[in-house]
Enzyme design. Structure first.
Site, short mmCIF file in Angstrom:
data_model
loop_
_atom_site.label_atom_id
_atom_site.label_comp_id
_atom_site.label_asym_id
_atom_site.label_seq_id
_atom_site.Cartn_x
_atom_site.Cartn_y
_atom_site.Cartn_z
CG ASP A 16 35.78 42.89 50.69
OD1 ASP A 16 34.17 42.74 50.82
OD2 ASP A 16 35.87 41.98 49.53
CB SER A 46 31.90 38.09 46.16
OG SER A 46 33.20 38.79 45.46
CG HIS A 87 33.22 43.21 46.99
ND1 HIS A 87 34.31 42.12 47.73
CD2 HIS A 87 32.80 42.53 46.23
CE1 HIS A 87 34.29 41.01 47.16
NE2 HIS A 87 33.46 41.07 46.57
#
Ligand SMILES: *[C@@H]1O[C@H](CO)[C@@H](O)[C@H](O)[C@H]1NC(C)=O
Ligand SMILES: *[C@@H]1O[C@H](CO)[C@@H](O)[C@H](O)[C@H]1NC(C)=O
Ligand SMILES: *[C@@H]1O[C@H](CO)[C@@H](O)[C@H](O)[C@H]1NC(C)=O
Ligand SMILES: *[C@@H]1O[C@H](CO)[C@@H](O)[C@H](O)[C@H]1NC(C)=O
Length: 252
Positions: free
Chosen positions: A113, A208, A65
């Site tokens: 992800d 992230s 992402h």
């Protein structure tokens, strides 16, 4: 709204919002030489920041992402950084030659992800820049294991001096049952859940793409949390994706 939808809207991809390790501590400069700062610029010039980690001289692993799917977006990776706002002699700023998000990445539930970034040139290994080991196929983490996550975080870019430095927080592997309750799409085959339900002070807000490091190996990739005031999150399980990682690193 049905409850499931409400929960889904609370799912925050950690690269999209304000990401910052909270309740952790600054690390000794360059003591996490695998850490990569990933900057993504879209065609309008909007920037977005993520963490990542060096796994080979020319490959960084991060979260899918973190990629901007718009055409003509570009990414660069900074290795060897401690203060990301400063020009440090140790920094190696390398353009990404190719971003390879996992083909099964689902941006609704953030499954698979994970993304490999092939660097435009090899990183130079030194004290400040060194890859992180991937786990062996048989390696497993279990509830109660102590791991660490490091990151800079998006808000630190325009924030106070201190938050521009790499920070780290300790997280504990959680029971599947607990995680399933909190994260309805959590699945233990492809994801790891870690955090600290009791100590609100040690929660982290994100970063992230950064590694969940257990036993000096990259067991997870920071994927998502529901709410940054809650001290737990979901990580992509690296062991499950090892075949995909090695076949892509071999063929590119
Ligand atoms: C990324 O792409 C989306 C559209 O796909 C766009 O809305 C967004 O602003 C882009 N930029 C960044 C930095 O995320
Ligand atoms: C993503 O996952 C959700 C929930 O499993 C599913 O409904 C949806 O179709 C998936 N999206 C894609 C693009 O595969
Ligand atoms: C995942 O959960 C199932 C059912 O709760 C359990 O049987 C299995 O051992 C777990 N797998 C892993 C890898 O933790
Ligand atoms: C996160 O949780 C806190 C406390 O439960 C709540 O006050 C806050 O509104 C939530 N934030 C979001 C973005 O859901």
């Amino acid at each position: 709204m049905p409850p499931v939808l409400i929960l889904l809207t609370l799912l925050l991809p950690l690269g999209a919002g304000a990401d910052e390790i909270i309740g952790g501590h600054k690390v000794k400069p360059h003591s996490r030489p695998y850490m990569a700062f990933v900057e993504s610029v879209d065609i309008q010039g909007n920037k977005r920041y993520c963490g990542g980690f060096l796994v080979q001289d020319n490959f960084v692993l991060t979260a899918a992402h973190c990629r901007n799917s718009s055409l003509h977006s570009s990414m660069t990776v900074t290795l060897g950084a401690n203060n990301i706002e400063a020009k440090e002699d140790t920094q190696q700023i390398i353009p990404v030659a190719k971003a390879i998000p996992h083909p099964d990445y689902n941006d609704t539930v953030f499954s698979s992800d994970i993304m490999l970034l092939k660097l435009g040139r090899k990183a130079k290994r030194n004290k400040a820049v060194k890859p992180l080991k991937l786990p062996e196929p048989s390696d497993q983490v279990k509830p109660g294991d102590v791991c660490h996550v490091a990151g800079w975080g998006k808000t630190s870019i325009n924030a106070t001096e201190g938050s521009s430095r790499l920070r780290e927080v300790q997280l504990i592997i959680q029971e599947d049952k607990k995680c399933k309750k909190r994260f309805p799409h959590y699945t233990n085959t492809t994801e790891i859940c870690a955090g600290d339900w009791k100590k609100k002070k040690t929660f982290y807000e994100g970063d992230s793409g950064g590694p969940l490091v257990c036993d000096n190996k990259a067991h997870g990739v920071v994927a998502y949390t529901k709410n940054w005031t809650i001290s737990s999150g979901v990580f992509t399980k690296v062991v499950y994706f090892l075949p995909w990682i090695s076949s892509n690193m071999k063929h590119l």
